[in-house]
Motif scaffolding. Structure first.
Motif, PDB file in Angstrom:
ATOM      1  N   CYS A 127       7.195  -2.278 -12.132  1.00  0.00           N
ATOM      2  CA  CYS A 127       6.076  -1.387 -12.411  1.00  0.00           C
ATOM      3  C   CYS A 127       6.026  -0.212 -11.440  1.00  0.00           C
ATOM      4  N   ARG A 128       5.529   0.912 -11.930  1.00  0.00           N
ATOM      5  CA  ARG A 128       5.226   2.058 -11.077  1.00  0.00           C
ATOM      6  C   ARG A 128       3.747   1.975 -10.697  1.00  0.00           C
ATOM      7  N   VAL A 129       3.455   2.097  -9.416  1.00  0.00           N
ATOM      8  CA  VAL A 129       2.065   2.045  -8.963  1.00  0.00           C
ATOM      9  C   VAL A 129       1.342   3.293  -9.470  1.00  0.00           C
ATOM     10  N   ALA A 130       0.212   3.078 -10.146  1.00  0.00           N
ATOM     11  CA  ALA A 130      -0.541   4.168 -10.748  1.00  0.00           C
ATOM     12  C   ALA A 130      -1.803   4.514  -9.970  1.00  0.00           C
ATOM     13  N   ARG A 152      17.254 -10.684  -5.562  1.00  0.00           N
ATOM     14  CA  ARG A 152      18.178  -9.556  -5.447  1.00  0.00           C
ATOM     15  C   ARG A 152      17.371  -8.266  -5.480  1.00  0.00           C
ATOM     16  N   THR A 153      17.995  -7.184  -5.068  1.00  0.00           N
ATOM     17  CA  THR A 153      17.342  -5.886  -5.137  1.00  0.00           C
ATOM     18  C   THR A 153      17.517  -5.331  -6.541  1.00  0.00           C
ATOM     19  N   GLY A 154      16.401  -4.925  -7.152  1.00  0.00           N
ATOM     20  CA  GLY A 154      16.417  -4.416  -8.523  1.00  0.00           C
ATOM     21  C   GLY A 154      16.154  -2.926  -8.571  1.00  0.00           C
ATOM     22  N   PRO A 155      15.787  -2.425  -9.748  1.00  0.00           N
ATOM     23  CA  PRO A 155      15.495  -1.000  -9.920  1.00  0.00           C
ATOM     24  C   PRO A 155      14.411  -0.537  -8.944  1.00  0.00           C
ATOM     25  N   GLU A 156      14.554   0.679  -8.487  1.00  0.00           N
ATOM     26  CA  GLU A 156      13.595   1.287  -7.556  1.00  0.00           C
ATOM     27  C   GLU A 156      13.507   0.527  -6.240  1.00  0.00           C
ATOM     28  N   SER A 207       0.818  -1.218   0.000  1.00  0.00           N
ATOM     29  CA  SER A 207       0.000   0.000   0.000  1.00  0.00           C
ATOM     30  C   SER A 207       0.847   1.262   0.000  1.00  0.00           C
ATOM     31  N   ALA A 208       2.064   1.188   0.537  1.00  0.00           N
ATOM     32  CA  ALA A 208       2.953   2.351   0.594  1.00  0.00           C
ATOM     33  C   ALA A 208       3.934   2.416  -0.568  1.00  0.00           C
ATOM     34  N   ALA A 209       4.008   1.371  -1.365  1.00  0.00           N
ATOM     35  CA  ALA A 209       5.033   1.275  -2.418  1.00  0.00           C
ATOM     36  C   ALA A 209       4.716   2.168  -3.614  1.00  0.00           C
ATOM     37  N   ASP A 210       5.755   2.796  -4.133  1.00  0.00           N
ATOM     38  CA  ASP A 210       5.652   3.526  -5.399  1.00  0.00           C
ATOM     39  C   ASP A 210       5.923   2.602  -6.579  1.00  0.00           C
ATOM     40  N   HIS A 211       6.668   1.505  -6.313  1.00  0.00           N
ATOM     41  CA  HIS A 211       7.036   0.539  -7.351  1.00  0.00           C
ATOM     42  C   HIS A 211       6.872  -0.877  -6.818  1.00  0.00           C
ATOM     43  N   VAL A 212       6.524  -1.803  -7.697  1.00  0.00           N
ATOM     44  CA  VAL A 212       6.421  -3.223  -7.369  1.00  0.00           C
ATOM     45  C   VAL A 212       7.011  -4.018  -8.525  1.00  0.00           C
ATOM     46  N   ALA A 213       7.285  -5.283  -8.275  1.00  0.00           N
ATOM     47  CA  ALA A 213       7.683  -6.188  -9.353  1.00  0.00           C
ATOM     48  C   ALA A 213       6.659  -7.318  -9.415  1.00  0.00           C
ATOM     49  N   GLY A 253      10.588  -4.817 -18.469  1.00  0.00           N
ATOM     50  CA  GLY A 253      10.111  -6.195 -18.444  1.00  0.00           C
ATOM     51  C   GLY A 253      10.995  -7.088 -19.267  1.00  0.00           C
ATOM     52  N   GLY A 254      10.904  -8.358 -18.993  1.00  0.00           N
ATOM     53  CA  GLY A 254      11.663  -9.334 -19.747  1.00  0.00           C
ATOM     54  C   GLY A 254      11.128 -10.720 -19.476  1.00  0.00           C
ATOM     55  N   TYR A 255      11.554 -11.673 -20.297  1.00  0.00           N
ATOM     56  CA  TYR A 255      11.124 -13.052 -20.120  1.00  0.00           C
ATOM     57  C   TYR A 255      12.339 -13.961 -20.141  1.00  0.00           C
TER      58      TYR A 255
END
Length: 168
Positions: free
Chosen positions: A121-124, A103-107, A67-73, A142-144
């Motif tokens: 993703c950025r939470v919208a 591991r810790t990624g972007p944001e 709920s507090a996150a600006d970004h999620v994966a 993103g990637g696969y």
């Protein structure tokens, strides 16, 4: 050809769980400690602009961080990752320590190894819906997995594998 009739029943939570069919993802959010949970509510919302959604109970242990996150994966799990799904669905444990491969990624978002697809993703936005909140998010990267593979599915109250793939 005659279709087999469906016998309707009143839908409660348990019946809905058995009727529901979906792909399985793990959503992670930064925090101290980081948060993560297994979801079958992940869906695409829009292609232009790209927008996805997932939902989470407001009583879930991951809810305060999400709920507090600006970004999620979002990690779409492969059919070989049932153990990962079960780990991130288990309450009362350190899910990241139990999983180990992250591991810790972007944001600052935790990124899990071995996922079929990975989106940062950025939470919208957030929308209250019953006992859950729907989180809308914009994929930034993103990637696969190069190895491909089949997605892990959830159907009739358990995990399943995609047996056939039809071509376009």
């Amino acid at each position: 050809m005659t279709a087999t009739p469906v016998r309707p029943s009143t839908v409660d939570g348990e019946l809905f769980r058995r009727l529901h069919a979906a792909g399985v993802v793990v959503v992670t959010a930064p925090g101290d400690p980081p948060a993560g949970f297994t979801a079958t509510s992940f869906t695409s919302v829009s292609l232009d602009p790209p927008l996805v959604a997932f939902s989470l109970s407001r009583t879930a242990s991951a809810w305060p961080a999400v709920s507090a996150a600006d970004h999620v994966a979002v990690h779409v799990l492969s059919a070989r990752q049932e153990r990962v799904a079960r780990t991130f669905a288990t309450s009362g444990i350190d899910r990241f320590a139990a999983h180990g491969d992250w591991r810790t990624g972007p944001e600052g978002v935790p990124l899990l190894g071995g996922a079929l697809v990975q989106l940062v993703c950025r939470v919208a936005g957030q929308v209250t819906a019953g006992d859950h909140t729907i989180v809308l998010a914009t994929p930034l990267t993103g990637g696969y997995a190069e190895s491909g593979g089949r997605p892990l599915l959830y159907h009739q109250g358990g995990y399943a594998d995609l047996q056939h793939r039809w071509t376009q």
